[in-house]
Design a protein around this motif. Structure first.
Motif, PDB file in Angstrom:
ATOM      1  N   PRO A 292      44.172  41.081  50.269  1.00  0.00           N
ATOM      2  CA  PRO A 292      44.681  40.635  48.966  1.00  0.00           C
ATOM      3  C   PRO A 292      45.772  39.564  49.091  1.00  0.00           C
ATOM      4  O   PRO A 292      45.855  38.675  48.248  1.00  0.00           O
TER       5      PRO A 292
ATOM      6  N   THR B 129      48.242  46.704  52.232  1.00  0.00           N
ATOM      7  CA  THR B 129      47.115  45.967  51.662  1.00  0.00           C
ATOM      8  C   THR B 129      45.992  45.663  52.633  1.00  0.00           C
ATOM      9  O   THR B 129      44.913  45.297  52.195  1.00  0.00           O
TER      10      THR B 129
ATOM     11  N   ASP C 238      48.176  38.852  40.289  1.00  0.00           N
ATOM     12  CA  ASP C 238      46.785  38.793  39.851  1.00  0.00           C
ATOM     13  C   ASP C 238      45.812  39.306  40.907  1.00  0.00           C
ATOM     14  O   ASP C 238      44.725  39.786  40.569  1.00  0.00           O
ATOM     15  N   ASN C 239      46.174  39.182  42.172  1.00  0.00           N
ATOM     16  CA  ASN C 239      45.283  39.580  43.270  1.00  0.00           C
ATOM     17  C   ASN C 239      45.681  40.900  43.920  1.00  0.00           C
ATOM     18  O   ASN C 239      45.188  41.239  44.993  1.00  0.00           O
ATOM     19  N   PHE C 240      46.589  41.633  43.280  1.00  0.00           N
ATOM     20  CA  PHE C 240      47.037  42.936  43.785  1.00  0.00           C
ATOM     21  C   PHE C 240      47.549  42.842  45.222  1.00  0.00           C
ATOM     22  O   PHE C 240      47.279  43.708  46.053  1.00  0.00           O
TER      23      PHE C 240
ATOM     24  N   GLN D  91      51.867  45.899  46.951  1.00  0.00           N
ATOM     25  CA  GLN D  91      51.699  47.319  46.668  1.00  0.00           C
ATOM     26  C   GLN D  91      53.046  48.018  46.778  1.00  0.00           C
ATOM     27  O   GLN D  91      53.727  48.198  45.791  1.00  0.00           O
TER      28      GLN D  91
END
Length: 158
Positions: A143, A139, A95-97, A100
């Motif tokens: 995140p 990131t 949900d919070n990315f 990656q």
């Protein structure tokens, strides 16, 4: 060299394997158990991507001799989910990315779980300290920190 018998709990189930002396836990988990969720990163304990929980404590599996976990409980990222349901930390990362490339994700999630299991309401500084042994190349950490704080706000359970 003779093989060493080794028994331990892996994600809630008993396992028995034979390891060569000097085999690290990462190799035992990946090659002998078939759990590919702890990742090989640096092989020197500097990146954190191989992190697992040993009796609830965060440990680097690349630096842990497999034979030292005899009779203990090992939890990996694969053990966090229950069937098709993601653990709240995994959901918060999505949900919070916070994931990656995925390189750091297993270690970050295990470090976060270790933190929230012992401190369900950590401060931002405590989250930063808890993940400080893990390298993220994508990131910028924000995140990931936000995901852990979001999961804590949702009262993550073990």
């Amino acid at each position: 060299m003779s093989k060493i018998p080794l028994q331990f709990r892996h994600n809630g189930r008993d396992v028995a394997i034979f390891v060569d002396g000097g085999t690290n836990l990462l190799v035992a988990l990946r090659e002998l158990i078939g759990d590919m969720t702890p990742k090989f990163g640096c092989g020197q304990g500097g990146c954190g991507t191989c992190s697992v929980l040993v009796d609830g404590e965060l440990q680097l599996s690349c630096l842990t001799l497999a034979e030292t976990v005899a009779g203990r409980s090992i939890e990996t990222l694969d053990g966090m989910k229950r069937g098709p349901n993601l653990h709240p930390l995994q959901r918060a990362f999505a949900d919070n990315f916070a994931a990656q490339c995925g390189y750091c994700t297993p270690g970050m999630l295990m470090a976060a779980k270790a933190l929230l299991d012992r401190n369900p309401s950590p401060s931002r500084e405590e989250v930063i300290e808890a993940i400080s042994g893990n390298i993220c190349r994508c990131t910028g950490y924000e995140p990931i920190i936000n995901a852990i704080l979001a999961a804590a706000g949702g009262r993550v359970s073990a």
